[in-house]
Every structure is written in structure tokens, then in C-alpha cells.
Write a protein that holds these residues in place. Structure first.
Motif, short mmCIF file in Angstrom:
data_model
loop_
_atom_site.label_atom_id
_atom_site.label_comp_id
_atom_site.label_asym_id
_atom_site.label_seq_id
_atom_site.Cartn_x
_atom_site.Cartn_y
_atom_site.Cartn_z
N ASP A 10 0.84 -1.20 0.00
CA ASP A 10 0.00 0.00 0.00
C ASP A 10 0.88 1.25 0.00
OD1 ASP A 10 0.93 0.30 2.57
OD2 ASP A 10 -0.96 -0.20 3.58
N GLU A 11 0.23 2.40 0.06
CA GLU A 11 0.96 3.65 -0.05
C GLU A 11 1.85 3.94 1.13
OE1 GLU A 11 -3.08 4.11 1.73
OE2 GLU A 11 -2.27 3.23 -0.10
N THR A 12 1.63 3.22 2.25
CA THR A 12 2.48 3.46 3.43
C THR A 12 3.70 2.53 3.42
OG1 THR A 12 1.32 1.83 4.78
CG2 THR A 12 0.47 4.10 4.80
N GLY A 13 3.78 1.65 2.40
CA GLY A 13 4.91 0.71 2.32
C GLY A 13 4.64 -0.60 3.04
N THR A 14 3.39 -0.79 3.51
CA THR A 14 3.06 -2.05 4.17
C THR A 14 2.79 -3.13 3.11
OG1 THR A 14 2.08 -0.91 6.05
CG2 THR A 14 1.46 -3.21 5.73
N VAL A 15 3.42 -4.32 3.29
CA VAL A 15 3.31 -5.41 2.31
C VAL A 15 2.28 -6.41 2.85
CG1 VAL A 15 4.52 -7.21 1.05
CG2 VAL A 15 5.71 -5.08 1.65
N TYR A 16 1.34 -6.87 1.96
CA TYR A 16 0.30 -7.85 2.33
C TYR A 16 0.43 -9.10 1.45
CZ TYR A 16 -1.90 -3.88 4.73
OH TYR A 16 -2.15 -2.82 5.54
N VAL A 17 -0.01 -10.22 2.01
CA VAL A 17 -0.08 -11.46 1.24
C VAL A 17 -1.52 -11.95 1.30
CG1 VAL A 17 0.52 -12.96 3.20
CG2 VAL A 17 0.85 -13.80 0.88
N ARG A 18 -2.01 -12.46 0.18
CA ARG A 18 -3.39 -12.92 0.12
C ARG A 18 -3.43 -14.42 0.48
NH1 ARG A 18 -2.83 -9.60 -4.51
NH2 ARG A 18 -4.09 -7.68 -4.34
N THR A 19 -4.34 -14.77 1.43
CA THR A 19 -4.51 -16.18 1.83
C THR A 19 -6.00 -16.50 1.83
OG1 THR A 19 -4.78 -15.77 4.20
CG2 THR A 19 -2.52 -15.90 3.38
N GLU A 21 -7.73 -17.00 4.22
CA GLU A 21 -8.32 -16.36 5.38
C GLU A 21 -8.31 -14.83 5.24
OE1 GLU A 21 -6.10 -17.76 8.68
OE2 GLU A 21 -6.88 -19.81 8.54
N GLY A 22 -7.93 -14.36 4.09
CA GLY A 22 -7.86 -12.91 3.85
C GLY A 22 -6.42 -12.45 3.81
N GLU A 23 -6.27 -11.11 3.64
CA GLU A 23 -4.93 -10.58 3.56
C GLU A 23 -4.26 -10.59 4.92
OE1 GLU A 23 -4.93 -7.42 -0.12
OE2 GLU A 23 -5.23 -6.65 1.89
N GLN A 24 -2.94 -10.88 4.87
CA GLN A 24 -2.15 -10.91 6.10
C GLN A 24 -0.95 -10.00 5.87
OE1 GLN A 24 -3.15 -12.52 8.78
NE2 GLN A 24 -4.89 -13.56 7.74
N VAL A 25 -0.58 -9.21 6.93
CA VAL A 25 0.56 -8.30 6.82
C VAL A 25 1.83 -9.12 6.78
CG1 VAL A 25 1.88 -6.46 7.93
CG2 VAL A 25 -0.63 -6.43 8.01
N VAL A 26 2.66 -8.82 5.76
CA VAL A 26 3.94 -9.53 5.60
C VAL A 26 5.02 -8.72 6.29
CG1 VAL A 26 5.66 -10.35 3.95
CG2 VAL A 26 3.21 -10.57 3.45
N GLY A 27 4.99 -7.39 6.08
CA GLY A 27 6.01 -6.55 6.66
C GLY A 27 5.94 -5.15 6.10
N SER A 28 6.92 -4.35 6.41
CA SER A 28 6.95 -2.97 5.93
C SER A 28 8.19 -2.78 5.08
CB SER A 28 6.95 -2.00 7.14
OG SER A 28 7.06 -0.66 6.70
N TRP A 29 8.04 -1.97 4.04
CA TRP A 29 9.16 -1.78 3.10
C TRP A 29 9.29 -0.30 2.84
CZ3 TRP A 29 12.75 -4.94 1.11
CH2 TRP A 29 13.53 -4.48 0.06
N GLN A 30 10.44 0.29 3.21
CA GLN A 30 10.66 1.72 3.03
C GLN A 30 11.90 2.00 2.20
OE1 GLN A 30 8.38 3.85 4.18
NE2 GLN A 30 7.23 2.20 5.25
N ALA A 31 12.61 0.98 1.82
CA ALA A 31 13.92 1.19 1.21
C ALA A 31 13.89 1.32 -0.30
CB ALA A 31 14.85 0.05 1.60
#
Length: 409
Positions: A10-19, A21-31
Motif C-alpha cells: 500500500d501507499e504506506t509501504g506495508t506489504v500484504y499477502v493474500r490467503t 483467510e484474507g490478507e495478512q501483513v507480511v512486513g513494511s518496506w521503506q527502502a
């Protein structure tokens, strides 16, 4: 914002994975860019795929234990559940679930195989114990001992059972071996004692045999050697280190005696063979005296032959009856001639024969006169009776006359 089928940033750099059970946060990416973020976490997913593939291969192709396999699965599952990768995580979970089923099946298979091996080992050890207990009663000391040692090696190669069962079977197995060893030790101890008695007995026999080796009492000593041999056989075997030496001494003493006897007997046999030849010549010379025509000459000649006969000595035992029989035949012929001559020249015998003949002749003449008188009187019955009596008296008279002729009339 950037996305792909399995994740997005998303626009904040948060990474999601689709499962599922729905989307799950994978991590944050700012680099960097969102695309770089997805690529990074997709590579982590590929790493999990590779790791699962390697684990599947290890489970399939190696003897990886269920415990280690389960630990490895749990480790990978934890990474999947933490959602630190972008990709089809549900597919990874399914692969891990399948791998768990495989490991469980392998565990049950190995458990069944181990139970089968344990059962086979139990039967094998039962059989080893039964055979050992049977061998414990054997008297085939060498063969049974070797077989028991082979059973120990077989036992060592078998899997262990549960401690209680294994210890109980081993106790029976060990007890059987100990019982056999105890019996074998007692047997050989008894055998050693017997062999010592045999050695002492044979030492005594050897001493006597050696003392007799120089004897010249051939018959008595040979008989004693036969008795000693019988005693030797009855004594049993001495210890191995003594038996051969004792036998060589015993046999050597006998050989000395029998060699000396053989030499004497060979010389005696040669002498007796020569004696036989001389006696056969004398028998032939004596046989020329028959039939006896001049008793005085024959008697003197036979006496001379007999004196030479007696001076010759022994002949072989098997030839003795025949050659002596020839001499006895000549001797009997001379004795018969002597008896006939005696009867002819004995006055008393001649007088008795003549008197008997005269009496019988008078009796015959008297019976004939009585027969004639009876017939003249017509008494035929009396005449027939007297005629039968006459036949008997006439026969006696004829015999008496024949005997009288031997005296020269």
C-alpha cells in the motif's frame, strides 16, 4: 500502490499477502519501490518452496527419523504461518500437511516393521535358548561346545527385546552354557583321573614287559606277553603325552623277545626239517624188511634202525604222525612174526593143542558110534539129535586141527 496475484504494497509501504483467510501483513518496506518490496518477499517464498522440496526429498529417499522430520516441518510451518513471504502460502501448508501424513505413515510403517523384527527376534532367541538347553545335556563335548559358541555369535547379531524379556531369555541361555561347561569340566576331570590310573597301570606293564624281553622260556613267556597285551587293552588310554611313549616301550620289549624266539625257532625248524629227511630215509630202510622172512635178521636190522632213529631228534609237528606211522607199521609186522614164531615153538601150547584135539577126536568118534547104534536100533529121533551134537563137536575139532597145524603138525 503496487500488487500481484498473491500480494500488494500500500501507499504506506506495508506489504500484504493474500490467503484463504484474507490478507495478512507480511512486513513494511521503506527502502525502495513497491515492486522491489514484492520481489524481495517473493524470493523469501521461493526459499520456502525450495526448503519444502528438499525436506520432501529427504523424507522420501533417506532414513530421516520421524522426530527430525516433524521438527523440520514445524520449523517451516512456523515461517509460513508468520506470513513473511509473498506467494501461495496455502499451497505450502497443503504440502506440509501432506508431508506430515507421509511422515506419520512412515512412522507407523517403521513401528510395524520394528514390531515384526522384535517378534522375529523373540522367536529366534526362544529357538536359541531351546537349542542351548538341549545342548547342555549333550556328551558330544567338542561338537556341542562349538555349536554353543556359534549360538552366542548368532545371539549378538539379533535385536534386543524389551529389557525384561531379553534379560530372562539371556539368563536361560547363559545358564544352559554354564551347565554344559560344568558337565564338560567334570567329564574331563574324571577322564584325566582315569588316564592317570591307566598311565600307572601301563608303567607297571611296561616294566614287566621289559624284564621279560631277555627270557628264553619261549612258551611261558609268550603266554605271559599275551596276558600283558590283554591287560594293556583293558587299562584304557593314558594321557596323550605319555601314551605313545609307553606303547613304544611296551611294543619294543615284546619285539626283542619275539625276534629272539623267531631266530631260535627258525634254526630249530631248519634242524627239524633235516631230521625229517633222515627219518624218512630210515623209514624207507625199515619198510624193506617187510614181509618178514627171517625174524632174527629182521629184528636185529630194525633194532639198528631204531637206535639211529632215536638219535636223530624231533621233526616238524605236522609231519610226525606220518613218518612215525611208517615205523610203527614195520614194528607191528615184526611183532606179528614173533607171535607166530612163539606159537610154533611153545611146547606147552603145542601139548595143550594136541590134547584138546585128541579129546575132540575121541568125542567125535564116540558120537558117530552112538549114531550108528541108534539107527541100527531104529531110533532115528535119537540118531538125529546125536547128529546135531556131532556137527558142533566136528566144528571144534576142525578149528583145533587148524591151530595144531600152526605148531607144525
Amino acid at each position: 500502490m503496487s500488487s500481484d496475484p498473491w500480494g500488494r504494497v500500500d501507499e504506506t509501504g506495508t506489504v500484504y499477502v493474500r490467503t484463504s483467510e484474507g490478507e495478512q501483513v507480511v512486513g513494511s518496506w521503506q527502502a525502495g519501490t513497491p515492486e522491489e518490496a514484492l520481489a524481495y518477499f517473493e524470493r523469501k517464498y521461493e526459499g520456502l518452496v525450495v526448503e519444502i522440496g528438499l525436506l520432501e526429498k529427504r523424507v522420501k529417499t533417506t532414513d530421516l527419523s520421524a522426530k527430525d522430520a516433524t521438527a523440520a516441518i514445524d520449523h517451516i510451518r512456523q515461517q509460513v504461518d508468520e506470513h513473511h513471504a509473498v506467494g501461495d502460502l496455502d499451497a505450502l501448508r497443503k504440502r506440509l500437511d501432506a508431508l506430515v501424513a507421509t511422515v506419520d505413515a512412515r512412522r507407523e510403517e517403521r513401528k510395524a516393521q520394528k514390531a515384526k523384527q522384535t517378534d522375529e527376534a523373540r522367536h529366534a532367541k526362544d529357538a536359541l535358548v531351546a537349542e542351548a538347553e538341549e545342548l547342555a545335556q549333550s556328551e558330544q563335548w567338542r561338537a556341542a561346545g562349538e555349536r554353543l559358541r556359534a549360538l552366542v555369535d548368532t545371539w549378538k547379531g539379533l535385536p534386543r527385546l524389551d529389557r525384561k524379556s531379553d534379560d530372562e531369555l539371556w539368563h536361560r541361555f547363559s545358564h544352559a552354557r554354564s551347565a554344559f561347561s560344568k558337565r564338560r569340566k567334570a567329564h574331563f576331570a574324571s577322564l584325566d583321573a582315569q588316564r592317570e590310573v591307566a598311565r600307572q597301570t601301563k608303567e607297571r606293564l611296561v616294566a614287566e614287559a621289559e624284564s621279560l624281553s631277555g627270557s628264553t622260556d619261549w612258551v611261558v613267556t609268550a603266554a605271559r606277553y599275551r596276558e600283558l597285551m590283554a591287560e594293556w587293552k583293558a587299562a584304557g588310554r593314558a594321557q596323550r603325552e605319555h601314551e605313545d611313549d609307553l606303547w613304544n616301550r611296551f611294543r619294543g620289549a615284546q619285539d626283542v623277545f619275539f625276534a629272539a624266539r623267531s631266530g631260535v625257532f627258525a634254526e630249530r625248524d631248519a634242524e627239524q626239517t633235516e631230521n625229517l629227511k633222515l627219518k624218512e630215509e630210515l623209514a624207507a630202510e625199515a619198510e624193506k624188511l617187510m614181509p618178514v622172512t627171517d625174524l632174527k635178521v629182521a629184528r636185529a636190522a630194525f633194532r639198528s634202525i631204531n637206535e639211529r632213529w632215536e638219535a636223530i631228534g624231533h621233526v616238524p609237528r605236522d609231519a610226525r604222525p606220518k613218518v612215525e606211522g611208517r615205523m610203527h607199521a614195520v614194528e607191528r609186522s615184526i611183532q606179528e612174526a614173533e607171535e607166530a614164531e612163539w606159537r610154533r615153538t611153545n611146547p606147552e601150547a603145542r601139548a595143550r593143542a594136541a590134547g584138546l584135539t585128541g579129546q575132540l577126536q575121541a568125542a567125535v568118534d564116540k558120537l558117530r558110534g552112538q549114531i550108528d547104534a541108534a539107527r541100527a536100533a531104529g531110533n532115528n529121533a535119537k540118531a538125529d539129535k546125536l547128529a546135531k551134537e556131532l556137527e558142533g563137536r566136528q566144528a571144534l575139532l576142525d578149528q583145533a586141527l587148524k591151530g595144531l597145524e600152526e605148531f607144525g603138525g
